[in-house]
Every structure is written in C-alpha cells, then in structure tokens.
Design an enzyme around this catalytic site. Structure first.
Site, PDB file in Angstrom:
ATOM      1  N   GLU A 143      35.733  35.120  42.530  1.00  0.00           N
ATOM      2  CA  GLU A 143      36.168  34.909  43.921  1.00  0.00           C
ATOM      3  C   GLU A 143      34.998  34.981  44.903  1.00  0.00           C
ATOM      4  O   GLU A 143      35.109  35.490  46.013  1.00  0.00           O
ATOM      5  CB  GLU A 143      37.285  35.893  44.281  1.00  0.00           C
ATOM      6  CG  GLU A 143      38.514  35.734  43.379  1.00  0.00           C
ATOM      7  CD  GLU A 143      39.611  36.755  43.630  1.00  0.00           C
ATOM      8  OE1 GLU A 143      39.529  37.492  44.634  1.00  0.00           O
ATOM      9  OE2 GLU A 143      40.559  36.811  42.816  1.00  0.00           O
ATOM     10  N   GLU A 296      43.816  34.925  36.889  1.00  0.00           N
ATOM     11  CA  GLU A 296      44.742  35.841  37.555  1.00  0.00           C
ATOM     12  C   GLU A 296      45.856  35.024  38.193  1.00  0.00           C
ATOM     13  O   GLU A 296      45.591  34.087  38.950  1.00  0.00           O
ATOM     14  CB  GLU A 296      44.045  36.644  38.666  1.00  0.00           C
ATOM     15  CG  GLU A 296      42.945  37.554  38.222  1.00  0.00           C
ATOM     16  CD  GLU A 296      42.361  38.357  39.388  1.00  0.00           C
ATOM     17  OE1 GLU A 296      43.081  38.574  40.394  1.00  0.00           O
ATOM     18  OE2 GLU A 296      41.186  38.743  39.293  1.00  0.00           O
TER      19      GLU A 296
END
Length: 388
Positions: A143, A296
């Site tokens: 991220e 995720e």
C-alpha cells in the site's frame, strides 16, 4: 463439509512442505525447495488468510473447515528479535498446515533503513526457511501509494528499496517470490494522511503523472511505484468493501459487480465515479504478464450489529470475489486472502468485524458457497520422512 469444499484442488502437488517445525529439522537435512515459478498455480486460485496470530493459530482456523494455502504474517523490516521469533513461529505453523507464507514487510523506520545489509540479512533468513520447506512470497512495503504508512508516497526511494530487497531475495532465497501490492486507487491521492507527498518535492513531481501541478484521482495511482518486471513476480492489490461512501461507518450491502469493477478501474457507483483509476488487472496482469493476487479483502461490518445483516454483507461480497464470473474473467488471478481480523478502524471510529470464520452462521454459509477452483493447503509428509 460442502461438496465444493471436498472437491477443492489439493495444494500438495504444487507447494512442497514439511510437517516438522523449523527448529526440529536437523541442520544437515533440507526439505524440497519450491522454485519461485512454481509458487503460482497453473490453474485455480490459492485461498489464503490474514490471521490475527495473537487470537488464533493456523491450526485453529483450519479446524473450522478451512485449511489455507496461504498464511499472511506481518513483520517490521529491519527485523527486531521479536519479529524474527514471530516469523519463525508463523513458518512453523505453515509447515504443519501445508501451503506457503506470505510475509508482509513493513519498514516502520522509513525506507532509508532498508540498507544492503538489511536486505542481505532478509535474504539469508528466507533462504533458511526455503531450505526447511517453507515457500515464501514477500510483500514488501504494501500500500505504498497510500498516505498512511511511513513508506507511503515516496516513489523514488520505494522503488530503490524494493529492488534492493528483491536482489537479495532472488540471490539467496530460491523458494521465495516478490509481490508488489499497492492499495486500490479509488480515492487517490488519499489526501490528508501523515505521509502524503508534499508539493514542491521530487516525489510530488513524480506522482503528478498528468503534469498539472496537483495530485488528483486523474494521476496514475500505481505506475510511479512500479519497480520493474525483472524484480516483480506477483502483482497484488488490497481491495475491500468499506461501505458505500466516506466515512464508511454504516453497514452497507456491496453493489453487484463492485469487486470486478474496482479491479478493472471501471467502478461507478454509490462511492462515486472512479473510472479515472487504471485497470489494475489489465495493465499489470495481462499487460505485464504477471500473476495477480488480492492479498487482503473482506467486507466491513461494525462489530456488535445485526447478525443477519452481517451475514448478508459478507456473503454478498464473497459471492462476488469467489464468483464464476471472477474465475472466467480473470484467469491470471491466482491468490485471494481474506482479512480475518476484528479490529478498531480509525477511519470510522469503531471496531470492525472483518472475519468469516468467527461466526458459526457466517462460516457455514461460506463453506456452502465455496467454488471448486479454490486451492487449499495440504501438509506434505515428504520432508518429515526424509528427516526421520
């Protein structure tokens, strides 16, 4: 156990394993090392779990009727003594369970701390795990396009650090692979975070891909951070159903087709028009020829709410994620990991139950809905027999 679960593909032929814990394997004995290329299945999708290791062991989760082919563990980098112990413990559980470890590395001291010596130490550690039968996928500084992590929105230093780590891993850990994994770009540039790029800096200029002097959703949220095909084995993207609109504090059913639309940059819905976001799957899966992961995913449910609504929201999301349409449209998608946590989320100021196995009703419904193209873990006895 559902018929679909009973028919899932065994991962044993794909991923070499070992049933003994790492420290119990004699130093003169090596388990089979799974080559990097063989960490990608030829067909089907690896089912994985982001486990709250402090609340549940991998064996306990597997006992719920699900045996993950991928177990996700988080560690700081550089590693502290506790980090090394936790990684070793996670690897031991993976050996007993079967499958592979997805090791998410978080440079909490900043990207400058990822020196050649740190990278070399990581490579040696992973090489030892590979030799003991643990295949590892390294998700470094995930991220990175967000503004909430210490390594966020620093494309030049990020790319250099990723390549430094990848060089060491590829040299010293032949059973490990590198995953590049940004966050879904809807809402980019995620203004207001503690680590947002500052106007006037070289990073800001690099991120201003349309050259208009500002960072907006029209700037590419992925490309400035891509470290290169030669060092990326997998591409992945965190992709959740957070709700319908900021601040996402209400339990909301996901819209039909939301998962596929966000994966391909075609989402227009209750959260707004996000079609300026590139087609992640098309660009990095098809265009770069890489296997794609969703490292995720889960659906937001505020803890302590209506159990029937919890089931409806989570089931609506997983039926998109694990749909026949997903299998048909995205043949390069080979890993999906559920985020199995209940935790406080600062964005909404409440605890969120992301789990699918904690509730008996939710777990039973998930087992009934499982498609037959999911790949689950299966322990392999070969290393234990060799060691014995």
């Amino acid at each position: 156990m559902s018929a679909a679960f009973g028919a899932v593909v065994s991962v044993v032929a794909l991923l070499a394993g070992c049933t003994a814990a790492p420290d119990s394997v004699p130093p003169t004995v090596s388990c089979a090392v799974t080559a990097t290329a063989d960490l990608v299945p030829h067909a089907g999708v690896l089912f994985g779990v982001n486990l709250d290791w402090g609340a549940e062991t991998l064996a306990e989760f597997s006992g719920s009727g699900l045996r993950p082919a991928v177990a996700v563990s988080f560690s700081g980098l550089p590693m502290s003594a506790d980090d090394r112990a936790n990684v070793g413990a996670a690897a031991g559980q993976v050996l007993s369970n079967g499958g592979e470890l997805l090791l998410t590395l978080e440079p909490r001291a900043g990207l400058a701390a990822i020196t050649p010596a740190v990278a070399d130490d990581l490579g040696a550690l992973l090489g030892a795990l590979n030799n003991r039968g643990v295949p590892v996928v390294v998700r470094f500084a995930h991220e990175m396009n967000g503004s909430w992590y210490e390594w966020g929105q620093q494309p030049t230093e990020y790319v250099a650090a990723f390549r430094r780590v990848a060089d060491a891993v590829k040299r010293d850990a032949p059973g490990s692979a590198m995953m590049w994994a940004p966050n879904y770009g809807g809402g980019y540039p995620f203004a207001g975070g503690a680590y947002a790029a500052t106007p006037g800096t070289a990073d800001f200029t690099a991120l201003d891909t349309d050259g208009d002097g500002t960072l907006t959703i029209r700037d590419d949220p992925y490309l400035p951070y891509y470290p290169g095909d030669d060092v990326v084995d997998w591409v992945g993207m965190s992709l959740y159903h957070w709700g319908s609109a900021y601040p996402w504090g209400e339990d909301e059913l996901p819209e039909p087709g939301k998962f596929a639309a966000q994966l391909t940059g075609t989402y227009v819905g209750l959260a707004g028009d996000e079609t300026a976001t590139p087609d992640f799957y098309g660009v990095y899966g098809d265009g770069h020829g890489k296997p794609v992961a969703i490292p995720e995913t889960a659906a937001l449910v505020v803890s302590g709410g209506d159990p029937a609504l919890e089931l409806a929201i989570k089931q609506a999301w997983w039926r998109q994620v694990f749909s026949a349409d997903t299998a048909t449209r995205f043949p390069r998608l080979h890993m999906i990991n559920w985020f199995e946590w209940e935790k406080y989320e600062t964005e909404i100021g409440a605890r969120v139950d992301w789990t699918l196995a904690r509730s008996t009703a939710v777990r039973a419904a998930f087992l009934r809905d499982l498609p037959d193209w999911l790949i689950f873990g299966h322990p392999d006895e070969s290393c234990a027999q060799k060691a014995g």
